[in-house]
Structure formats: C-alpha cells, structure tokens
Design an enzyme around this catalytic site. Structure first.
Site, PDB file in Angstrom:
ATOM      1  N   THR A 189      15.471  -5.011  -5.237  1.00  9.03           N
ATOM      2  CA  THR A 189      14.270  -4.182  -5.280  1.00  9.03           C
ATOM      3  C   THR A 189      14.037  -3.724  -6.721  1.00  9.03           C
ATOM      4  O   THR A 189      14.974  -3.701  -7.516  1.00  9.03           O
ATOM      5  CB  THR A 189      14.426  -2.917  -4.416  1.00  9.03           C
ATOM      6  OG1 THR A 189      15.555  -2.200  -4.926  1.00  9.03           O
ATOM      7  CG2 THR A 189      14.655  -3.253  -2.969  1.00  9.03           C
ATOM      8  N   GLU A 334      12.155  -5.405   0.975  1.00  7.11           N
ATOM      9  CA  GLU A 334      12.959  -5.191   2.188  1.00  7.11           C
ATOM     10  C   GLU A 334      12.361  -5.866   3.411  1.00  7.11           C
ATOM     11  O   GLU A 334      12.992  -5.917   4.467  1.00  7.11           O
ATOM     12  CB  GLU A 334      13.090  -3.685   2.466  1.00  7.11           C
ATOM     13  CG  GLU A 334      14.024  -2.937   1.522  1.00  7.11           C
ATOM     14  CD  GLU A 334      13.318  -2.420   0.274  1.00  7.11           C
ATOM     15  OE1 GLU A 334      12.250  -2.960  -0.078  1.00  7.11           O
ATOM     16  OE2 GLU A 334      13.850  -1.473  -0.342  1.00  7.11           O
ATOM     17  N   TRP A 446      -2.484  17.021   0.798  1.00  4.18           N
ATOM     18  CA  TRP A 446      -2.207  15.771   0.080  1.00  4.18           C
ATOM     19  C   TRP A 446      -3.497  15.087  -0.352  1.00  4.18           C
ATOM     20  O   TRP A 446      -4.462  15.006   0.404  1.00  4.18           O
ATOM     21  CB  TRP A 446      -1.423  14.808   0.984  1.00  4.18           C
ATOM     22  CG  TRP A 446       0.009  15.194   1.179  1.00  4.18           C
ATOM     23  CD1 TRP A 446       0.617  16.324   0.741  1.00  4.18           C
ATOM     24  CD2 TRP A 446       0.996  14.438   1.881  1.00  4.18           C
ATOM     25  NE1 TRP A 446       1.938  16.330   1.125  1.00  4.18           N
ATOM     26  CE2 TRP A 446       2.195  15.189   1.829  1.00  4.18           C
ATOM     27  CE3 TRP A 446       1.004  13.207   2.548  1.00  4.18           C
ATOM     28  CZ2 TRP A 446       3.380  14.738   2.417  1.00  4.18           C
ATOM     29  CZ3 TRP A 446       2.174  12.774   3.133  1.00  4.18           C
ATOM     30  CH2 TRP A 446       3.352  13.529   3.062  1.00  4.18           C
TER      31      TRP A 446
HETATM   32  P1  AMP Z   1       8.221  -4.483  -3.844  1.00  2.00           P
HETATM   33  O1  AMP Z   1       9.428  -4.321  -3.014  1.00  2.00           O
HETATM   34  O2  AMP Z   1       8.485  -4.521  -5.305  1.00  2.00           O
HETATM   35  O3  AMP Z   1       7.417  -5.651  -3.388  1.00  2.00           O
HETATM   36  O4  AMP Z   1       7.317  -3.188  -3.648  1.00  2.00           O
HETATM   37  C1  AMP Z   1       6.914  -2.776  -2.380  1.00  2.00           C
HETATM   38  C2  AMP Z   1       5.952  -1.630  -2.496  1.00  2.00           C
HETATM   39  O5  AMP Z   1       4.742  -2.035  -3.141  1.00  2.00           O
HETATM   40  C3  AMP Z   1       5.494  -1.077  -1.171  1.00  2.00           C
HETATM   41  O6  AMP Z   1       6.431  -0.211  -0.587  1.00  2.00           O
HETATM   42  C4  AMP Z   1       4.188  -0.379  -1.559  1.00  2.00           C
HETATM   43  O7  AMP Z   1       4.433   0.903  -2.116  1.00  2.00           O
HETATM   44  C5  AMP Z   1       3.646  -1.274  -2.635  1.00  2.00           C
HETATM   45  N1  AMP Z   1       2.638  -2.179  -2.068  1.00  2.00           N
HETATM   46  C6  AMP Z   1       2.775  -3.467  -1.715  1.00  2.00           C
HETATM   47  N2  AMP Z   1       1.601  -3.971  -1.276  1.00  2.00           N
HETATM   48  C7  AMP Z   1       0.685  -2.973  -1.334  1.00  2.00           C
HETATM   49  C8  AMP Z   1      -0.699  -2.845  -1.010  1.00  2.00           C
HETATM   50  N3  AMP Z   1      -1.414  -3.871  -0.570  1.00  2.00           N
HETATM   51  N4  AMP Z   1      -1.282  -1.642  -1.179  1.00  2.00           N
HETATM   52  C9  AMP Z   1      -0.587  -0.586  -1.644  1.00  2.00           C
HETATM   53  N5  AMP Z   1       0.710  -0.647  -1.987  1.00  2.00           N
HETATM   54  C10 AMP Z   1       1.353  -1.821  -1.834  1.00  2.00           C
END
Ligand code: AMP
Length: 544
Positions: A189, A334, A446
């Site tokens: 991550t 994840e 919020w």
């Molecule tokens: P990663 O594990 O680096 O792919 O990051 C995952 C995180 O990216 C998620 O928990 C979200 O906070 C953010 N994320 C992924 N897709 C979106 C989306 N379409 N809109 C808003 N946030 C997103």
C-alpha cells in the site's frame, strides 16, 4: 454432522498460468505491443509471450527460484514485465511489483520486508538499483530487463541480462498445478502513515477478481477490444488488465515510461486502442494535449478512471467533445483493487441525460463478489439512502484478510475498514465523500473536500484543484481551496469563489483560495493532501 453431496465435475485449481495458456491456444495471433524503454515499438503475439514466459520459468528455476519465493520488479508496463507476471506466479513463486516512484529508502525497505530473492528492473531504474543494492541483502540476483547491447554500466553483484538469461532456456515447461490458495502476487500500500503494508493476493482471489472485472457491467472486455493500461503494472496489478486481456483475447498495448498526453495519444491512434484505464491526472494531461493541439481520438471508446475521485467536468468533456465514455471506479490495494464500477442499470435508461450524469459521477456499484456497508462512529449500519455518510467497510472474495507478516487482523467482525467515508444509495451506488483523514471538520459537521474540488474543476480556468482543512479558532477547521490554473487562463480568487453559492451549502464555501504552480503528488499519481497540509499549515484564513 451431515456431509454435503459433492458435485462430480472436474476439479482444477484456479491458477493464473491458465490465462496465458488460453490466450496462446485461442488467441495466439493476437498482438501484444509495447513502447520500450530502449526506444521504439516492440510487437509480438500471445503465442510468443506464452513461449517466452515458459523459457523465463525455466530461467527462474535455474537460478533457484522456488515455490513461494518472492521476485521483485521495478518496471514500467511492457512485454518483459508481462512475461514476468506469468512466469513468476505461474511457476508458484510470488510476483512482487515495487513502485519505483517511492523514495529509495522506501523501495529498499519494501524489498527487504518482502525478502525478494531476485530483482528485475527496467533501464530507467538502473541508478536507483545501484544505490539501494548494498541495503538489500536478500536479493541474490539482479536482472536488467534489456538485451546485451543496452546493458547498463553499473556495478552490481550477480547482474544478469534478461534477454541472455531467457533466450538460453528451452520453452519446454509444464505449468505446475498447485493449491489455488497459493500466493501469486504481492503489492504494498502507498502507506501515507507508517510503513507500507504488503497485500498478498492468491491465485484464486485474483482469478475470481479477473473474471468478475471483465463482465459487461464492469470493464466490458472482449476479443474485439484493444486495451492500453496506463495504470502501472506496479500499482495493484494494473487493475488486473494484464490478466483480463489474455482471458478474453483482447489486443494489449503497453505504454512503457511515456505517460504524457502526446505519447499516449500517438499510441491510441497508431494501435487502434478502444479501452484504457488510469488515474485522473493522466486523463487531465491527455485532455490538455488534445485541446491545445485541436486533436481527436478516433478509436478510443471507453476509459475507466479511478484511484482518486474523477472530476465530473473531465468526464463530461471527454464524452461530449471526444465521444469517449468515462466510467468512474473505486478500489484499493487491499481489494485487488476492484471495489465499485459505474454503469447504469436498465431503469436508468429512461432518465434525462442530466439525471444519468448525476449517477455516473458517483464511484459506482459493487460487482458480484464485493459487499459494501457504511457505519456511524459507533459501528451501527447507516441507511442506504444516498445521504447518510459514514465509514465504509467491505467484504468479499478478493479483499485482504491480513497483511503480509501482519500479526493482527485488520478486520472488524469480518469486514475490512477502508478508511474511506461515503454514501450508498438504494441501488448500491457508492459516493466517496473523502478519505476519513481528509474530511474537513467544521463546527462539528463534515464537509466533503471531493465535492468542493469537483465544483472548482468545473471552472474553465482550473486545471487541478485540491481542498484541505486548515485550522480555524472558532470552527476548528475551514476549507481552503488550492488551485493550479490552466496555462494562459486568468482566474482570480473572487471569480472562483463566486461559482460555489449555487452549488453547495453556504457554510461549505471555501474560506480562501491559494494559487500554486503545481500540487504535490503521491507515488501512485494522487494529490498528496498530507504534503499539501504541511506546505500550507501556516496559511492564515481571512478574518482570523
Ligand atoms: P490505493 O490502495 O493506493 O489504490 O488507494 C486506495 C484509495 O484511493 C482508496 O481508499 C480511496 O481513498 C482512493 N480512491 C480510489 N479510487 C477512488 C475514486 N474513484 N474516488 C475517490 N477516491 C478513490
């Protein structure tokens, strides 16, 4: 205890090697095209890729890579990386894709945590590899993913040349059959707080994810498609495109290191790309290139945008001006990563274009295999009414159970807490309001930073926008809008703030605007709110 009557069907484990074997057998002449790091275009077929992957599996065996051993990569999207995806996982070892955009110390930390025994790298990363090698004692072999003529002049113990290493081997290799619950891939991550955490996918979870991800209401992939994953193969398995494309027999195009608008557009046009996938910043770059040079796209039909919230204005421009349908998707490392995908339902087809668009700007609904729920601060489920927002929890076939080497399960009553906050409507469409740590807490209420960013991005003079909470003595936090202007556009604070009153509640309107030349980005191409908050921590809001 009663025992079920077992079915009498063939029992074969779900192993990723079967995907490439299928592509070889039934789509053997379909092309895999790569823009290479050395320069130029490489072109071959699924039959060639399968043959080279078998040779590579023999090469891995020769240097002692066995079941469960981790093989790391620092590489762009390209055919050699694709061969590694299959040879490593297919032979029972674990493919560990490392994000080369991380700081060198983080890269070394991740390689050590994974205990990679082999590390394969593209030429771009030769200096990085040379710098970190002394800190990576588990790596026994370093492999430069190139041919003899392009070998880098670096000093590394046991440095192999990929082409020599692979070409020396026979392609006689039977993919082994083993437990489908065996690990296939390891990704870390982004780890904005603390050290990155490893997510260890299984063949079974990845195969089910791939099958569910290709269906019409998700990626809608077929043998008539030409697919270009812009999302890197080092970021959550390029959203499983390298598995889904061979499964359906789609032509596959890898962009290498050139992810700017001009290079992508050239490849889209020359290869006839119909489907692509990436984070919003990539599409913003492409759009600026198209607009500045008055270009069109002739074959591209659909794109999936995820990784961070896609501004509605970007979706609308692509659809109206270029005829490209943008599908919004949400997921995380994840979750392999697919969590939700946006496609309308039959009943939505009779709605007006505006009503449909309001649904399409959400992050989408879960495919079969993922369950979602939102809860309040006490863990009580909130209604699926499209308004109540709370912490998002997920459950399903391809969601992490525990982190690599993690001694404590992150689950809460069998559900994984995503760290995202959102709403769910009665049809299951998810709208992400924020990452929980990015929500702006103003006077006990919020405010969604994503909603405010979407409003700002609709202004014609805005290239990129980010909203963060800054300290306020009375309200605790208030929103601050940070904007990168489009080149050559003039827009000032008051003009920008004037577009908010019609679109959001009065108390949501940002207190101030800061113009910057660029926004800090994370290693996965997202705006780094953490660094932005640090940069602007001393910003004084008007009237404070
Ligand atoms: P990663 O594990 O680096 O792919 O990051 C995952 C995180 O990216 C998620 O928990 C979200 O906070 C953010 N994320 C992924 N897709 C979106 C989306 N379409 N809109 C808003 N946030 C997103």
């Amino acid at each position: 205890m009663s025992v079920p009557l077992l079915g009498q069907m063939m029992d074969a484990p779900l192993l990723l090697s079967a995907l490439l074997t299928h592509a070889k057998d039934y789509h053997g002449d379909t092309e895999v095209v790569s823009r290479t790091v050395e320069g130029g275009i490489h072109r071959y077929t699924y039959a060639d890729a399968a043959q080279r992957s078998r040779q590579l599996a023999n090469a891995l065996k020769r240097i002692g890579v066995g079941m469960g051993d981790r093989v790391g990569t620092l590489a762009w999207n390209g055919y050699r990386h694709f061969e590694l995806y299959y040879a490593v996982s297919g032979s029972g070892a674990v493919m560990h894709t490392v994000n080369p955009r991380l700081f060198p110390e983080q890269v070394a930390w991740i390689i050590n945590d994974a205990e990679d025994s082999v590390l394969c790298f593209d030429l771009t990363f030769a200096p990085l590899v040379e710098a970190i090698a002394p800190k990576c004692p588990t790596v026994k072999h370093w492999v430069a993913m190139t041919d003899r003529a392009h070998m880098p002049a670096i000093k590394l113990p046991n440095l192999l040349c990929y082409e020599d290493w692979v070409e020396a081997e026979s392609d006689e290799y039977e993919w082994p059959q083993f437990d489908e619950k065996a690990a296939c891939t390891l990704c870390y991550t982004s780890g904005t707080t603390g050290n990155p955490k490893g997510v260890l996918y299984s063949h079974r979870s990845m195969m089910i994810h791939t099958m569910s991800g290709a269906v019409p209401d998700v990626f809608n992939l077929s043998a008539r498609d030409c697919v270009l994953p812009v999302v890197p193969m080092f970021h959550v398995n390029a959203w499983a495109v390298p598995y889904a494309a061979p499964m359906v027999g789609a032509k596959l195009v890898f962009p290498g290191a050139a992810l700017d608008g001009a290079s992508l557009h050239e490849l889209f046009e020359s290869e006839g790309v119909t489907f692509s996938a990436g984070v919003p910043t990539v599409w913003q770059g492409l759009l600026q290139h198209l607009q500045a040079n008055k270009l069109k796209v002739s074959t591209l039909k659909r794109c999936v945008i995820g990784g961070s919230a896609c501004p509605p204005a970007l979706m609308k421009t692509f659809e109206q001006d270029y005829g490209v349908k943008i599908h919004h998707a949400w997921g995380m490392t994840e979750m392999s990563p697919l969590g939700t995908f946006n496609q309308l339902k039959n009943k939505h087809l009779k709605l007006s274009a505006e009503q449909q668009f309001a649904i399409e700007t959400k992050q989408g609904r879960p495919p079969f295999g993922v369950q979602l729920k939102i809860v309040d601060a006490d863990g009580r489920s909130l209604p699926r009414d499209g308004h109540a927002f709370g912490d998002l929890l997920v459950k399903g076939y391809w969601i992490v159970d525990r982190y690599f080497k993690g001694d404590k399960s992150p689950l809460q009553d069998g559900w994984f807490p995503t760290g995202d906050v959102g709403t769910l409507d009665s049809d299951g469409y998810l709208q992400i309001t924020d990452r929980s740590k990015d929500v702006i807490k103003s006077g006990g209420e919020w405010i969604s930073s994503i909603d405010l960013e979407n409003v700002a991005c609709a202004h014609p003079g805005v290239a990129q926008a980010a909203v963060i909470g800054v300290h306020h003595p009375k309200w605790d936090e208030r929103p601050l809008l940070v904007v990168v202007k489009k080149p050559g556009e003039e827009v000032d604070r008051d003009a920008l703030l004037a577009i908010f009153p019609d679109r959001v509640a009065k108390w949501w309107i940002p207190d101030d605007v800061v113009f910057v030349s660029e926004l800090p980005m994370t290693a996965t191409g997202k705006i780094s709110k953490l660094r932005l908050r640090e940069q602007l921590k001393d910003h004084r809001l008007p009237g404070v």
